[in-house]
Design a protein around this motif. Sequence first.
Motif, PDB file in Angstrom:
ATOM      1  N   GLN A  62     -80.013 -86.796 -37.993  1.00  0.00           N
ATOM      2  CA  GLN A  62     -78.801 -86.104 -37.571  1.00  0.00           C
ATOM      3  C   GLN A  62     -79.208 -84.727 -37.038  1.00  0.00           C
ATOM      4  N   ILE A  63     -78.610 -84.322 -35.924  1.00  0.00           N
ATOM      5  CA  ILE A  63     -78.953 -83.030 -35.341  1.00  0.00           C
ATOM      6  C   ILE A  63     -77.675 -82.257 -35.048  1.00  0.00           C
ATOM      7  N   ALA A  64     -77.697 -80.965 -35.337  1.00  0.00           N
ATOM      8  CA  ALA A  64     -76.540 -80.095 -35.085  1.00  0.00           C
ATOM      9  C   ALA A  64     -77.033 -78.749 -34.599  1.00  0.00           C
ATOM     10  N   TYR A  65     -76.287 -78.171 -33.651  1.00  0.00           N
ATOM     11  CA  TYR A  65     -76.608 -76.852 -33.111  1.00  0.00           C
ATOM     12  C   TYR A  65     -75.485 -75.888 -33.473  1.00  0.00           C
ATOM     13  N   SER A  66     -75.819 -74.641 -33.724  1.00  0.00           N
ATOM     14  CA  SER A  66     -74.811 -73.641 -34.058  1.00  0.00           C
ATOM     15  C   SER A  66     -74.004 -73.274 -32.823  1.00  0.00           C
ATOM     16  N   ASP A  67     -72.842 -72.662 -33.044  1.00  0.00           N
ATOM     17  CA  ASP A  67     -72.018 -72.248 -31.915  1.00  0.00           C
ATOM     18  C   ASP A  67     -72.572 -70.998 -31.232  1.00  0.00           C
ATOM     19  N   CYS A  69     -75.588 -71.024 -30.033  1.00  0.00           N
ATOM     20  CA  CYS A  69     -76.518 -71.545 -29.022  1.00  0.00           C
ATOM     21  C   CYS A  69     -75.858 -71.517 -27.648  1.00  0.00           C
ATOM     22  N   PRO A  70     -76.620 -71.327 -26.583  1.00  0.00           N
ATOM     23  CA  PRO A  70     -76.034 -71.369 -25.241  1.00  0.00           C
ATOM     24  C   PRO A  70     -75.679 -72.796 -24.851  1.00  0.00           C
ATOM     25  N   MET A  71     -74.832 -72.911 -23.847  1.00  0.00           N
ATOM     26  CA  MET A  71     -74.507 -74.230 -23.301  1.00  0.00           C
ATOM     27  C   MET A  71     -75.773 -74.827 -22.691  1.00  0.00           C
ATOM     28  N   PRO A  72     -75.949 -76.161 -22.757  1.00  0.00           N
ATOM     29  CA  PRO A  72     -75.008 -77.158 -23.270  1.00  0.00           C
ATOM     30  C   PRO A  72     -75.185 -77.478 -24.753  1.00  0.00           C
ATOM     31  N   LEU A  73     -75.955 -76.667 -25.488  1.00  0.00           N
ATOM     32  CA  LEU A  73     -76.226 -76.969 -26.893  1.00  0.00           C
ATOM     33  C   LEU A  73     -75.122 -76.495 -27.825  1.00  0.00           C
ATOM     34  N   THR A  74     -74.244 -75.610 -27.376  1.00  0.00           N
ATOM     35  CA  THR A  74     -73.270 -74.972 -28.243  1.00  0.00           C
ATOM     36  C   THR A  74     -72.484 -75.966 -29.093  1.00  0.00           C
ATOM     37  N   SER A  75     -72.655 -75.873 -30.420  1.00  0.00           N
ATOM     38  CA  SER A  75     -71.887 -76.659 -31.404  1.00  0.00           C
ATOM     39  C   SER A  75     -72.053 -78.168 -31.248  1.00  0.00           C
ATOM     40  N   GLN A  76     -73.086 -78.600 -30.559  1.00  0.00           N
ATOM     41  CA  GLN A  76     -73.262 -80.039 -30.372  1.00  0.00           C
ATOM     42  C   GLN A  76     -73.728 -80.717 -31.670  1.00  0.00           C
ATOM     43  N   GLN A  77     -73.278 -81.938 -31.874  1.00  0.00           N
ATOM     44  CA  GLN A  77     -73.727 -82.767 -32.984  1.00  0.00           C
ATOM     45  C   GLN A  77     -74.063 -84.147 -32.438  1.00  0.00           C
ATOM     46  N   ALA A  78     -75.215 -84.675 -32.812  1.00  0.00           N
ATOM     47  CA  ALA A  78     -75.670 -85.943 -32.248  1.00  0.00           C
ATOM     48  C   ALA A  78     -76.734 -86.547 -33.172  1.00  0.00           C
ATOM     49  N   THR A  79     -77.502 -87.482 -32.645  1.00  0.00           N
ATOM     50  CA  THR A  79     -78.608 -88.118 -33.376  1.00  0.00           C
ATOM     51  C   THR A  79     -79.878 -87.979 -32.551  1.00  0.00           C
ATOM     52  N   ILE A  80     -80.968 -87.554 -33.209  1.00  0.00           N
ATOM     53  CA  ILE A  80     -82.249 -87.420 -32.519  1.00  0.00           C
ATOM     54  C   ILE A  80     -83.219 -88.459 -33.071  1.00  0.00           C
ATOM     55  N   THR A  81     -83.909 -89.109 -32.177  1.00  0.00           N
ATOM     56  CA  THR A  81     -84.920 -90.097 -32.546  1.00  0.00           C
ATOM     57  C   THR A  81     -86.267 -89.637 -32.011  1.00  0.00           C
ATOM     58  N   THR A  82     -87.309 -89.680 -32.853  1.00  0.00           N
ATOM     59  CA  THR A  82     -88.638 -89.224 -32.444  1.00  0.00           C
ATOM     60  C   THR A  82     -89.657 -90.351 -32.556  1.00  0.00           C
ATOM     61  N   VAL A  83     -90.661 -90.314 -31.697  1.00  0.00           N
ATOM     62  CA  VAL A  83     -91.802 -91.236 -31.772  1.00  0.00           C
ATOM     63  C   VAL A  83     -93.078 -90.417 -31.597  1.00  0.00           C
ATOM     64  N   PRO A  84     -94.190 -90.799 -32.251  1.00  0.00           N
ATOM     65  CA  PRO A  84     -95.439 -90.012 -32.197  1.00  0.00           C
ATOM     66  C   PRO A  84     -96.266 -90.299 -30.937  1.00  0.00           C
ATOM     67  N   ASN A  85     -95.599 -90.423 -29.798  1.00  0.00           N
ATOM     68  CA  ASN A  85     -96.291 -90.688 -28.523  1.00  0.00           C
ATOM     69  C   ASN A  85     -95.385 -90.259 -27.378  1.00  0.00           C
ATOM     70  N   GLY A  86     -95.717 -90.635 -26.163  1.00  0.00           N
ATOM     71  CA  GLY A  86     -94.957 -90.184 -25.003  1.00  0.00           C
ATOM     72  C   GLY A  86     -93.899 -91.144 -24.523  1.00  0.00           C
ATOM     73  N   THR A  87     -93.406 -92.049 -25.386  1.00  0.00           N
ATOM     74  CA  THR A  87     -92.474 -93.093 -24.958  1.00  0.00           C
ATOM     75  C   THR A  87     -91.236 -92.541 -24.264  1.00  0.00           C
ATOM     76  N   TYR A  88     -90.577 -91.548 -24.863  1.00  0.00           N
ATOM     77  CA  TYR A  88     -89.300 -91.082 -24.326  1.00  0.00           C
ATOM     78  C   TYR A  88     -89.459 -90.130 -23.149  1.00  0.00           C
ATOM     79  N   ALA A  89     -90.540 -89.373 -23.087  1.00  0.00           N
ATOM     80  CA  ALA A  89     -90.726 -88.405 -22.005  1.00  0.00           C
ATOM     81  C   ALA A  89     -92.197 -88.346 -21.623  1.00  0.00           C
ATOM     82  N   PRO A  90     -92.735 -89.403 -21.024  1.00  0.00           N
ATOM     83  CA  PRO A  90     -94.176 -89.431 -20.711  1.00  0.00           C
ATOM     84  C   PRO A  90     -94.608 -88.332 -19.750  1.00  0.00           C
ATOM     85  N   ASN A  91     -93.698 -87.850 -18.912  1.00  0.00           N
ATOM     86  CA  ASN A  91     -94.062 -86.793 -17.956  1.00  0.00           C
ATOM     87  C   ASN A  91     -94.143 -85.419 -18.614  1.00  0.00           C
ATOM     88  N   LEU A  92     -93.607 -85.297 -19.844  1.00  0.00           N
ATOM     89  CA  LEU A  92     -93.632 -84.014 -20.547  1.00  0.00           C
ATOM     90  C   LEU A  92     -94.631 -83.996 -21.697  1.00  0.00           C
TER      91      LEU A  92
END
Length: 459
Positions: A62-67, A69-92
């Motif tokens: 579960q991920i939450a940002y305080s109000d 934070c600047p947009m677009p993060l302001t007060s957002q609540q969502a779900t974050i998924t992580t992997v120990p490799n470059g699967t989601y963002a190989p260019n980064l």
Amino acid sequence: MGASVRLVLAVVIAAGICACGHSESDSSAPPKNPAAGRWQAEISNPSGQRQQCVMEIGDMGQIAYSDSCPMPLTSQQATITTVPNGTYAPNLYVTGKDSGTFMIMGGGISGMVGAFRVEGKHMTTRTAPGADIEWTRTSSETPMRSAAASRVLPGQIQWPMNDVPAIADRATAYVRTKWQPDAFLTSIQMELTTGITNAQSPDGGVLVQFNFYSPGQQQTLTFMPNSPTSELIPGSSADPRDERALPASFMDLPDAVAKLRAKGLRAKRIKTAHLENYGRGSYVAGGIGVFGSEWVIDSAFDEEGAVLAELPDQNVASLADSNEDVEGDQSQKQSLIHVEIAGLRNNRGNAYCWLFQSADGFPSNSAGDVESTASTISNRHSSCDFESPQPGNYAIVVFHDEDGSHVLELNPNGTPREGVGVSNNPNLASGMPSYGAAKFPYRTGTLNLTINVRYPSGP
């Protein structure tokens, strides 16, 4: 998003959670998400100013940002998924340096991907090349919300909600600091519901939404103060011609409900209330014509009514299928503005009536392009009719054309040289009034007006 795409994303997210999990099932196992914890960073807002931002990631993602934070993060609540490799963002992802990549799903930042690196009490995130954010692990006692956010909308309210104009002022000030400084309020939506709510009333939970528009960005935004999900939700591009600002002051909701009760509203409970600045020729369910800033209100009996919210109170309210509409004859239902002309001093010439839809050409009709009627005078009395007008704001000028010139004759200082009357019957002693002073609203049916003619002093 198609069902097949959702299924693929669900599989990928589930795989990511498993990849970051641990086989131990005892309570001493480390957090499942390597980025779990509360973090703080300084992040630049769209104007380039640095803002303190607090981010909290739960063990299960579960991920939450305080109000703060600047947009677009302001007060957002969502779900974050992580992997120990470059699967989601190989260019980064930087092999050998980064701890993995992440994907965020839900809220107004759904679909955001990036790379991250955790080193003790420090974490770096990267959502674009060179856009690294340096986070520092912080105490979980750090407030996630500021006092400004909690002051916008009370957690406990009456229903129908009162003090709406003041709440709207606070919402506008808050959005301008968090989003765009040129943002203006376009509509307010309130609903008594058993679903997601951001305020509680004696009648149950209420969902309150404020909709904004930024002319500089040509973008919309929805603000839901105290929302258990996301508070600031970016919208889409919008045509400036379709976005109209609500006035700075307007009729409060309980006053609008009282006007509908006087019209015959039966239900004690109100289901929804919507305030919007409607364009010309707009209609709502029930066939009610609306124009300008109007409350549209639904009751528990599915009654619908509209009340003009512009101040000063112009006492314009309509209730769909009310007894007064049903019992009226057909002449009451036609679209007509009827003007009785009073105060004429003789029967010479004609009485002219001009119907203005804006301030253009008011009051002299110099271009000669406004709707006009001419009527004979009998027993120092006359009248005029404007048939099939569209819902909107209008102003009427009446003048006694004794000499047959067919034009309104004015002195160089703007005072009339012949008998003149104006809708709303303002004082003409110092000259002709402004369009705003003469403006009146028309919605549907027959509107009967009386305009008094006043003559200049002297011969």
